[in-house]
Design a protein around this motif. Sequence first.
Motif, mmCIF file in Angstrom:
data_model
loop_
_atom_site.group_PDB
_atom_site.id
_atom_site.type_symbol
_atom_site.label_atom_id
_atom_site.label_comp_id
_atom_site.label_asym_id
_atom_site.label_seq_id
_atom_site.Cartn_x
_atom_site.Cartn_y
_atom_site.Cartn_z
ATOM 1 N N LEU A 1 -11.422 3.242 6.116
ATOM 2 C CA LEU A 1 -11.236 4.521 5.984
ATOM 3 C C LEU A 1 -9.900 5.105 5.210
ATOM 4 C CD1 LEU A 1 -12.924 6.156 8.916
ATOM 5 C CD2 LEU A 1 -13.881 6.215 6.533
ATOM 6 N N HIS A 2 -8.679 4.202 5.987
ATOM 7 C CA HIS A 2 -7.409 4.552 5.620
ATOM 8 C C HIS A 2 -6.992 3.719 4.267
ATOM 9 C CE1 HIS A 2 -2.950 4.166 5.452
ATOM 10 N NE2 HIS A 2 -3.011 5.259 6.129
ATOM 11 N N ASP A 3 -7.102 2.483 4.276
ATOM 12 C CA ASP A 3 -6.684 1.765 3.153
ATOM 13 C C ASP A 3 -7.556 1.837 1.854
ATOM 14 O OD1 ASP A 3 -4.383 1.122 4.550
ATOM 15 O OD2 ASP A 3 -4.939 -0.958 4.866
ATOM 16 N N ILE A 4 -8.885 1.959 2.094
ATOM 17 C CA ILE A 4 -9.787 1.666 0.867
ATOM 18 C C ILE A 4 -10.280 3.077 0.423
ATOM 19 C CG2 ILE A 4 -11.955 0.749 0.459
ATOM 20 C CD1 ILE A 4 -11.626 -1.633 1.990
ATOM 21 N N GLU A 5 -10.594 3.717 1.626
ATOM 22 C CA GLU A 5 -11.274 5.197 1.180
ATOM 23 C C GLU A 5 -10.175 6.308 1.148
ATOM 24 O OE1 GLU A 5 -14.386 5.483 0.385
ATOM 25 O OE2 GLU A 5 -14.626 3.324 0.877
ATOM 26 N N GLY A 6 -8.875 6.081 1.447
ATOM 27 C CA GLY A 6 -7.796 7.008 1.350
ATOM 28 C C GLY A 6 -7.602 8.025 2.248
ATOM 29 N N TRP A 7 -8.434 7.916 3.450
ATOM 30 C CA TRP A 7 -8.055 8.728 4.563
ATOM 31 C C TRP A 7 -6.871 8.882 5.228
ATOM 32 C CZ3 TRP A 7 -13.040 10.273 8.012
ATOM 33 C CH2 TRP A 7 -14.120 10.288 7.048
ATOM 34 N N HIS A 8 -6.249 10.080 5.681
ATOM 35 C CA HIS A 8 -5.072 10.264 6.378
ATOM 36 C C HIS A 8 -5.344 9.853 8.006
ATOM 37 C CE1 HIS A 8 -2.996 11.706 2.894
ATOM 38 N NE2 HIS A 8 -3.862 12.551 2.761
ATOM 39 N N HIS A 9 -4.517 9.671 8.929
ATOM 40 C CA HIS A 9 -4.655 9.205 10.150
ATOM 41 C C HIS A 9 -5.029 10.474 10.999
ATOM 42 C CE1 HIS A 9 -3.257 5.040 10.281
ATOM 43 N NE2 HIS A 9 -2.352 5.475 9.368
ATOM 44 N N LYS B 1 -3.030 4.715 13.893
ATOM 45 C CA LYS B 1 -2.104 3.898 13.505
ATOM 46 C C LYS B 1 -1.960 2.722 14.101
ATOM 47 C CE LYS B 1 1.038 7.923 11.819
ATOM 48 N NZ LYS B 1 2.113 8.352 11.943
ATOM 49 N N ALA B 2 -2.085 2.525 15.421
ATOM 50 C CA ALA B 2 -2.199 1.393 16.120
ATOM 51 C C ALA B 2 -3.275 0.459 15.774
ATOM 52 C CB ALA B 2 -2.288 1.403 17.628
ATOM 53 N N ALA B 3 -4.486 1.085 15.450
ATOM 54 C CA ALA B 3 -5.842 0.515 15.224
ATOM 55 C C ALA B 3 -5.626 -0.179 13.793
ATOM 56 C CB ALA B 3 -6.861 1.282 15.221
ATOM 57 N N LEU B 4 -4.861 0.466 12.939
ATOM 58 C CA LEU B 4 -4.714 -0.026 11.515
ATOM 59 C C LEU B 4 -3.510 -1.078 11.528
ATOM 60 C CD1 LEU B 4 -5.001 0.463 8.504
ATOM 61 C CD2 LEU B 4 -3.074 1.973 8.613
ATOM 62 N N HIS B 5 -2.741 -1.159 12.406
ATOM 63 C CA HIS B 5 -1.800 -2.131 12.586
ATOM 64 C C HIS B 5 -2.335 -3.350 13.128
ATOM 65 C CE1 HIS B 5 2.073 -3.850 12.969
ATOM 66 N NE2 HIS B 5 1.929 -4.361 14.501
ATOM 67 N N ARG B 6 -3.138 -3.174 13.956
ATOM 68 C CA ARG B 6 -3.959 -4.136 14.556
ATOM 69 C C ARG B 6 -4.741 -4.913 13.587
ATOM 70 N NH1 ARG B 6 -9.238 -4.157 18.125
ATOM 71 N NH2 ARG B 6 -9.233 -6.333 18.823
ATOM 72 N N ALA B 7 -5.654 -3.824 12.801
ATOM 73 C CA ALA B 7 -6.497 -4.587 11.763
ATOM 74 C C ALA B 7 -5.668 -5.558 10.667
ATOM 75 C CB ALA B 7 -7.251 -3.343 11.010
ATOM 76 N N ARG B 8 -4.598 -4.761 10.297
ATOM 77 C CA ARG B 8 -3.780 -5.586 9.198
ATOM 78 C C ARG B 8 -3.255 -6.828 9.969
ATOM 79 N NH1 ARG B 8 -0.309 -0.332 6.784
ATOM 80 N NH2 ARG B 8 -1.922 0.626 5.497
ATOM 81 N N ASN B 9 -2.817 -6.935 10.918
ATOM 82 C CA ASN B 9 -2.468 -8.138 11.700
ATOM 83 C C ASN B 9 -3.644 -9.185 11.748
ATOM 84 O OD1 ASN B 9 0.261 -7.370 12.071
ATOM 85 N ND2 ASN B 9 0.281 -6.608 13.890
ATOM 86 N N LEU B 10 -4.910 -8.654 12.166
ATOM 87 C CA LEU B 10 -5.885 -9.606 12.257
ATOM 88 C C LEU B 10 -6.269 -9.957 10.899
ATOM 89 C CD1 LEU B 10 -8.064 -7.443 14.705
ATOM 90 C CD2 LEU B 10 -7.131 -9.789 14.954
ATOM 91 N N LEU B 11 -6.005 -9.280 9.631
ATOM 92 C CA LEU B 11 -6.232 -9.624 8.548
ATOM 93 C C LEU B 11 -5.373 -10.653 7.866
ATOM 94 C CD1 LEU B 11 -7.311 -6.550 6.481
ATOM 95 C CD2 LEU B 11 -8.832 -8.358 6.795
ATOM 96 N N ARG B 12 -4.115 -10.655 8.467
ATOM 97 C CA ARG B 12 -2.915 -11.455 7.952
ATOM 98 C C ARG B 12 -3.324 -12.848 8.653
ATOM 99 N NH1 ARG B 12 0.612 -7.290 9.125
ATOM 100 N NH2 ARG B 12 1.064 -6.094 7.149
ATOM 101 N N PRO C 1 -15.437 -3.763 15.155
ATOM 102 C CA PRO C 1 -15.916 -2.565 14.248
ATOM 103 C C PRO C 1 -14.861 -1.289 14.289
ATOM 104 C CG PRO C 1 -17.616 -3.202 15.497
ATOM 105 C CD PRO C 1 -16.283 -4.092 16.032
ATOM 106 N N ARG C 2 -14.408 -0.895 15.278
ATOM 107 C CA ARG C 2 -13.300 0.149 15.221
ATOM 108 C C ARG C 2 -12.164 -0.054 14.256
ATOM 109 N NH1 ARG C 2 -14.008 4.626 18.227
ATOM 110 N NH2 ARG C 2 -12.321 5.724 18.815
ATOM 111 N N ALA C 3 -11.496 -1.188 14.367
ATOM 112 C CA ALA C 3 -10.670 -1.562 13.683
ATOM 113 C C ALA C 3 -10.781 -1.471 12.341
ATOM 114 C CB ALA C 3 -9.751 -3.139 14.011
ATOM 115 N N ARG C 4 -11.971 -2.178 11.882
ATOM 116 C CA ARG C 4 -12.613 -2.252 10.393
ATOM 117 C C ARG C 4 -12.791 -0.769 9.909
ATOM 118 N NH1 ARG C 4 -17.117 -5.157 11.055
ATOM 119 N NH2 ARG C 4 -18.183 -3.422 11.501
ATOM 120 N N ALA C 5 -13.397 -0.092 10.812
ATOM 121 C CA ALA C 5 -13.324 1.473 10.260
ATOM 122 C C ALA C 5 -12.224 2.060 10.010
ATOM 123 C CB ALA C 5 -14.068 2.260 11.278
ATOM 124 N N VAL C 6 -11.125 2.126 10.910
ATOM 125 C CA VAL C 6 -9.778 2.470 10.379
ATOM 126 C C VAL C 6 -9.221 2.032 9.274
ATOM 127 C CG1 VAL C 6 -7.578 2.724 11.368
ATOM 128 C CG2 VAL C 6 -9.352 3.043 13.041
#
Length: 182
Positions: A141-149, A164-175, A133-138
């Motif tokens: 909010l960042h990649d889809i909704e356009g929020w800044h860190h 930034k770390a949570a976004l990096h983690r989320a992107r790695n999990l997606l990959r 949930p937290r990684a998904r929220a980041v």
Amino acid sequence: MPPAPAAEISDTGDVQAAAAGDRLAFQRLYRLHVDRIYGAVYRLSGYDHARAEDLTQDAFVRAWQKLAGFRHESAFSTWLYRLAVNVALMDIRARGADPVHMMDEDNLPEHGETPFCAAEREELEQAIGQLPPRARAVLVLHDIEGWHHDEIGKELGMAVGSSKAALHRARNLLRKTLGESS
């Protein structure tokens, strides 16, 4: 923040009338903005229709309750959107947001069920829905909704670096998820 919809110009009178207690004006505002609000909370809720519907209704109830205090410092759509995102994030916190929980594949959306968003592909929707949930929220909010860190950090109560770390983690999990399913 994403730009406000073009309808923003036409809702000023309804905002003022609704703030004065006009329920029909608020109903028009609801119809005008419900799709955008539902789309944001739907993604934040992990593509859970029932939860997104509840959160959307909660957001509009809170908007009605707080409308008299709306200061017109931003567009109504921006204020409402931020209020709805706050409702969804409070729901994530209230549920204890298990940081390693992944959604069951049976609960993910069917292709084409997602309201307008940048990610149309079913496999991407499923992968986002499976994020903690937290990684998904980041990520949302960042990649889809356009929020800044800095905005995400303030909203989620984390440092900018943690966002930034949570976004990096989320992107790695997606990959990883998309790589395994390809």
